[in-house]
Design an enzyme around this catalytic site. Structure first.
Site, PDB file in Angstrom:
ATOM      1  N   CYS A 272      13.423  11.461   6.064  1.00 17.43           N
ATOM      2  CA  CYS A 272      13.593  10.938   7.431  1.00 17.43           C
ATOM      3  C   CYS A 272      15.010  11.223   7.903  1.00 17.43           C
ATOM      4  O   CYS A 272      15.260  11.446   9.078  1.00 17.43           O
ATOM      5  CB  CYS A 272      13.315   9.449   7.447  1.00 17.43           C
TER       6      CYS A 272
ATOM      7  N   GLU B 288      10.490   1.607   9.900  1.00 20.89           N
ATOM      8  CA  GLU B 288      11.415   2.704   9.569  1.00 20.89           C
ATOM      9  C   GLU B 288      10.643   3.996   9.795  1.00 20.89           C
ATOM     10  O   GLU B 288       9.738   4.314   9.038  1.00 20.89           O
ATOM     11  CB  GLU B 288      11.851   2.602   8.099  1.00 20.89           C
TER      12      GLU B 288
ATOM     13  N   GLU C 133      10.323  16.440  14.624  1.00 23.57           N
ATOM     14  CA  GLU C 133      10.573  16.368  13.188  1.00 23.57           C
ATOM     15  C   GLU C 133       9.719  17.421  12.471  1.00 23.57           C
ATOM     16  O   GLU C 133       8.502  17.404  12.572  1.00 23.57           O
ATOM     17  CB  GLU C 133      10.189  14.959  12.718  1.00 23.57           C
TER      18      GLU C 133
ATOM     19  N   LYS D  24       0.850  -1.203   0.000  1.00 23.27           N
ATOM     20  CA  LYS D  24       0.000   0.000   0.000  1.00 23.27           C
ATOM     21  C   LYS D  24       0.882   1.248   0.000  1.00 23.27           C
ATOM     22  O   LYS D  24       1.499   1.578   1.008  1.00 23.27           O
ATOM     23  CB  LYS D  24      -0.906   0.059   1.237  1.00 23.27           C
TER      24      LYS D  24
HETATM   25  P1  NAD Z   1       2.544   8.515   7.641  1.00 25.18           P
HETATM   26  O1  NAD Z   1       2.903   7.781   8.882  1.00 25.18           O
HETATM   27  O2  NAD Z   1       1.492   9.546   7.718  1.00 25.18           O
HETATM   28  O3  NAD Z   1       2.071   7.496   6.509  1.00 25.18           O
HETATM   29  C1  NAD Z   1       2.875   6.411   6.120  1.00 25.18           C
HETATM   30  C2  NAD Z   1       1.995   5.341   5.505  1.00 25.18           C
HETATM   31  O4  NAD Z   1       1.139   4.838   6.526  1.00 25.18           O
HETATM   32  C3  NAD Z   1       1.088   5.848   4.385  1.00 25.18           C
HETATM   33  O5  NAD Z   1       0.987   4.860   3.375  1.00 25.18           O
HETATM   34  C4  NAD Z   1      -0.242   6.000   5.094  1.00 25.18           C
HETATM   35  O6  NAD Z   1      -1.359   5.899   4.234  1.00 25.18           O
HETATM   36  C5  NAD Z   1      -0.194   4.838   6.054  1.00 25.18           C
HETATM   37  N1  NAD Z   1      -1.113   4.949   7.196  1.00 25.18           N
HETATM   38  C6  NAD Z   1      -1.660   6.071   7.721  1.00 25.18           C
HETATM   39  N2  NAD Z   1      -2.489   5.741   8.735  1.00 25.18           N
HETATM   40  C7  NAD Z   1      -2.452   4.399   8.853  1.00 25.18           C
HETATM   41  C8  NAD Z   1      -3.089   3.469   9.714  1.00 25.18           C
HETATM   42  N3  NAD Z   1      -3.957   3.861  10.664  1.00 25.18           N
HETATM   43  N4  NAD Z   1      -2.819   2.157   9.563  1.00 25.18           N
HETATM   44  C9  NAD Z   1      -1.944   1.743   8.618  1.00 25.18           C
HETATM   45  N5  NAD Z   1      -1.323   2.571   7.757  1.00 25.18           N
HETATM   46  C10 NAD Z   1      -1.578   3.896   7.876  1.00 25.18           C
HETATM   47  O7  NAD Z   1       3.920   9.091   7.068  1.00 25.18           O
HETATM   48  P2  NAD Z   1       4.125  10.045   5.834  1.00 25.18           P
HETATM   49  O8  NAD Z   1       3.621  11.389   6.228  1.00 25.18           O
HETATM   50  O9  NAD Z   1       3.609   9.397   4.601  1.00 25.18           O
HETATM   51  O10 NAD Z   1       5.719  10.055   5.721  1.00 25.18           O
HETATM   52  C11 NAD Z   1       6.535  10.887   6.448  1.00 25.18           C
HETATM   53  C12 NAD Z   1       7.109  10.158   7.660  1.00 25.18           C
HETATM   54  O11 NAD Z   1       7.794   8.992   7.244  1.00 25.18           O
HETATM   55  C13 NAD Z   1       8.134  10.993   8.393  1.00 25.18           C
HETATM   56  O12 NAD Z   1       7.941  10.861   9.772  1.00 25.18           O
HETATM   57  C14 NAD Z   1       9.448  10.366   7.980  1.00 25.18           C
HETATM   58  O13 NAD Z   1      10.500  10.574   8.891  1.00 25.18           O
HETATM   59  C15 NAD Z   1       9.078   8.945   7.858  1.00 25.18           C
HETATM   60  N6  NAD Z   1      10.032   8.243   7.000  1.00 25.18           N
HETATM   61  C16 NAD Z   1      10.916   7.375   7.560  1.00 25.18           C
HETATM   62  C17 NAD Z   1      11.855   6.745   6.779  1.00 25.18           C
HETATM   63  C18 NAD Z   1      12.837   5.774   7.360  1.00 25.18           C
HETATM   64  O14 NAD Z   1      13.369   4.966   6.600  1.00 25.18           O
HETATM   65  N7  NAD Z   1      13.114   5.792   8.642  1.00 25.18           N
HETATM   66  C19 NAD Z   1      11.903   6.991   5.409  1.00 25.18           C
HETATM   67  C20 NAD Z   1      10.984   7.883   4.876  1.00 25.18           C
HETATM   68  C21 NAD Z   1      10.040   8.497   5.686  1.00 25.18           C
END
Ligand code: NAD
Length: 508
Positions: free
Chosen positions: A305, A271, A402, A196
Site C-alpha cells: 500500500c 486502511e 494503484e 478473516k
Molecule cells: P481486497 O480489498 O481485494 O481484499 C482485502 C480483504 O477483503 C480480503 O480478506 C478479502 O477476502 C476481503 N473481501 C473481499 N471482498 C469482500 C467483501 N465483499 N466483503 C468483505 N470483505 C471482502 O485487497 P487485497 O487485494 O487483498 O489487498 C491489496 C489492497 O490492500 C491494495 O489496494 C493495498 O493498497 C491495500 N492495502 C492497504 C494497506 C494499508 O494499510 N493502507 C496495507 C496493505 C494493503
C-alpha cells in the site's frame, strides 16, 4: 487441529520444502479447531513454485455466524473484557514470544503463500512480534480522563470501555504484519474478535490461532475464519452483533464495506490503497534517493500500500536520475523466494499479475515510454520484470491508479509548488517522501503534502510508536502509536452530582 511437519528448519533445501505435505488448517471457533459446517475446503498453491502449499477448511455463512456468536458470548459473559490490563498484557507478551519461537515456520508459510523472499518474511514476523509486545505495554496504559473543574458539586469522569466484537479483515500482501497491526490492540483494549485473512494467504493467521491458544487466550476471544470475501467477509461486515470493523484492503472493497457496515452503524477503521510519491529535489543525497527509489518500488514486488510508485523528480536532473534508476533496477535480483539473496519474489495472485500487465499496456497506449521491463518473466511461477515507465503525465491512469506491482512511474516538476500539486493530485493520501539536503525544502513540502505519513530523506520505515493510516480514499482512522488501543474503545462519561441538591426544575 492444524499441523505442520516443518521441523529442523535451519537445514532445509528448496526441494525439501516443496516435497513436504501441505499444511492443514481448520477454523478456530470458540476455542476449538473445527471443519466448515458444509465440509468445504480451500487450496493454496505457491505462486512462485506452482505447488500445493496448504488446504484449509473453508468457512461459509454458518461458520462466520458461529464465530461471531462465540466472540459476542466471550465479550458479553467471558472474562476477557473485565481482566486486569496487566493480565491481558501478560498474555499478549506470551503471544509475542510464541511468534518468535515459531518464526521460521511462520516465515516459510508467508513466503510459500505470498511469494515474497524468505528473509523479508522473517523480518515481517519479527516486526509483527514487536507489535504484540508494544500492544502489551498499551494494555496497561489504557485510561480515561477526569474533570475536577466543573464546580463544587460536579465531578466528571471519562471511562474507556472496550467497544465489543471487532471484525478484522486483512489483505494478502503482508498478512502476518497486518493482522498484528490490529488484533493485539483490539485485545489490549478488552475486545473480542473474528478474523478473516485473505483467502490466498491464510496460513500465518491460522498458525497465529495456535499460538494464541498456547499463550492462554480464553475460548471465543479470537475466532479465525478462512473463506471468501464475498461470503465470510460480507457476514463480518454486516452482522448486527459486530460492533466495529477493522479492514485493510483495496479502496474499492473498502468503500463497499463501509457502505454495508453503515446499515448497523459500526465504527470503522479502514486502511486502504495508496499512490505514494517520492519527491526528488536536485540537492538530494543522490545515492540515498536512488536506493530508496529502487527499494520503494520493488520491495514486496511492489505489492505494498505504501509502495513508492510515483517518482516526482526535478526536471533539471530528471534524465540523469531516470537513467540511474534503470541501471540500478537491472541489479535487482528477482527469482525463487526460497533462494538466499533474492530481493523480489513472485506476484501473489494470477489476477494481480494480469492487473499489473494491463496497467503497463495502458500506459504504453497513453504515450508513456516503458524504458525497462514491462513483461512477465519466462519461468515457472508468476514473476514480473522490474519496470520503469517515463514520460508519465498527470492525466495518465498510471499516474493516479494503484498498480500494486513492480512498476515505477516517473514524472517531472519545475517548482516546489508544482511538486506539491502533483503529490496531492490523486484520490489517495497514504504516504509520501521528500528528498533534499535543505531542511526548509523538506519541511515546507512535508507540511503541505496531504498524506498520513511523510518520510524525510528516508522511505518505508515503520515503528510501532508512530501512527499509520491515510488521508482521503486511503482510509479512515490510524493504527499503531500510543492511541492505537483507544480506537477499539467507546467513551463513557460519568457525570456525577455530589452533595445535596439546591436547584430544582419544578418550583418547590
Ligand atoms: P481486497 O480489498 O481485494 O481484499 C482485502 C480483504 O477483503 C480480503 O480478506 C478479502 O477476502 C476481503 N473481501 C473481499 N471482498 C469482500 C467483501 N465483499 N466483503 C468483505 N470483505 C471482502 O485487497 P487485497 O487485494 O487483498 O489487498 C491489496 C489492497 O490492500 C491494495 O489496494 C493495498 O493498497 C491495500 N492495502 C492497504 C494497506 C494499508 O494499510 N493502507 C496495507 C496493505 C494493503
Amino acid at each position: 487441529m492444524s499441523e505442520t511437519n516443518l521441523t529442523n528448519l535451519k537445514t532445509y533445501t528448496t526441494a525439501d520444502v516443496l516435497a513436504r505435505p501441505p499444511y492443514r488448517g481448520q477454523l478456530l471457533i470458540n476455542g476449538r479447531w473445527v471443519d466448515a459446517a458444509d465440509g468445504g475446503t480451500l487450496e493454496r498453491k505457491s505462486p512462485a513454485h506452482d505447488t500445493l502449499v496448504a488446504v484449509y477448511a473453508k468457512a461459509g455463512v454458518v461458520d462466520a455466524e458461529r464465530a461471531i456468536a462465540a466472540a459476542r458470548e466471550a465479550f458479553d459473559r467471558g472474562p476477557w473484557p473485565q481482566m486486569k490490563g496487566a493480565e491481558r498484557a501478560r498474555i499478549l507478551r506470551n503471544v509475542a514470544e510464541g511468534i518468535l519461537a515459531r518464526k521460521e515456520e511462520l516465515a516459510l508459510m508467508e513466503t510459500l503463500e505470498n511469494g515474497k523472499p524468505l528473509a523479508q518474511s522473517r523480518a515481517e514476523v519479527e516486526g509483527a512480534a514487536d507489535l504484540w509486545h508494544y500492544a502489551a505495554t498499551l494494555a496497561r496504559n489504557l485510561h480515561g480522563d477526569s474533570y475536577n473543574t466543573l464546580g463544587e458539586k460536579t465531578l466528571g469522569v471519562v471511562l474507556r470501555d472496550p467497544i465489543g466484537v471487532v471484525s478484522i479483515i486483512t489483505p494478502w500482501n503482508f498478512p502476518f504484519l497486518i493482522v498484528s497491526q490490529k488484533l493485539p490492540f483490539a485485545l489490549a483494549a478488552g475486545c473480542t474478535a473474528v478474523v478473516k485473512p485473505a483467502e490466498v494467504t491464510s496460513g500465518t493467521t491460522v498458525m497465529l490461532g495456535e499460538i494464541l491458544i498456547a499463550a492462554g487466550i480464553p475460548a471465543g476471544v479470537v475466532n479465525i475464519v478462512v473463506g471468501r470475501g464475498n461470503v465470510v467477509g460480507e457476514v463480518l461486515v454486516t452482522h448486527p452483533d459486530v460492533d466495529m470493523l477493522s479492514f485493510t484492503g483495496s479502496t474499492s472493497v473498502g468503500k463497499q464495506a463501509v457502505a454495508k457496515s453503515a446499515q448497523t452503524l459500526k465504527k470503522v477503521s479502514m486502511e486502504l490503497g495508496g499512490k505514494n510519491p517520492q519527491i526528488i529535489f536536485p540537492d538530494c543525497d543522490w545515492d540515498a534517493a536512488l536506493d530508496a527509489t529502487v527499494f520503494g518500488i520493488y520491495f514486496n514486488a511492489g505489492q505494498c500500500c505504501n509502495s513508492g510508485s510515483r517518482i516526482l523528480v526535478h526536471e533539471s536532473i530528471a534524465q540523469k536520475f531516470a537513467a540511474a534508476v534503470v541501471e540500478r533496477s537491472r541489479l535487482v535480483k528477482v527469482g525463487d523466494p526460497l533462494m538466499p539473496g533474492v530481493q523480489v519474489g513472485a506476484i501473489t495472485t494470477d489476477k494481480q499479475l494480469e492487473t499489473i500487465l494491463s496497467h503497463v499496456d495502458a500506459a504504453r497506449k497513453a504515450g508513456a515510454q516503458v524504458v525497462l521491463g514491462g513483461s512477465r518473466m519466462n519461468t515457472t511461477g508468476m514473476y514480473v520484470e522490474p519496470t520503469v515507465v517515463t514520460g508519465v503525465t498527470r492525466d495518465m491512469a498510471i499516474a493516479s491508479e494503484e498498480v500494486f506491482g513492480p512498476v515505477l512511474s516517473i514524472l517531472t516538476f519545475k517548482t516546489l509548488d508544482e511538486a506539491i500539486a502533483l503529490a496531492n493530485s490523486t484520490l489517495y493520501g497514504l504516504s509520501a517522501a521528500v528528498w533534499s539536503k535543505d531542511f526548509s525544502t523538506c519541511l515546507t513540502a512535508a507540511r503541505r503534502i496531504k498524506a498520513g505519513t511523510v518520510w524525510v530523506n528516508t522511505f518505508l520505515e515503520g515503528h510501532a510508536e508512530l501512527p499509520f493510516g491515510g488521508y482521503h480514499e486511503s482510509g479512515i482512522g490510524r493504527e499503531l502509536g500510543r492511541f492505537a488501543t483507544e480506537d477499539y474503545t467507546e467513551t463513557k462519561t460519568l457525570h456525577m452530582h455530589l452533595g445535596e441538591r439546591t436547584e430544582w426544575w419544578l418550583p418547590r
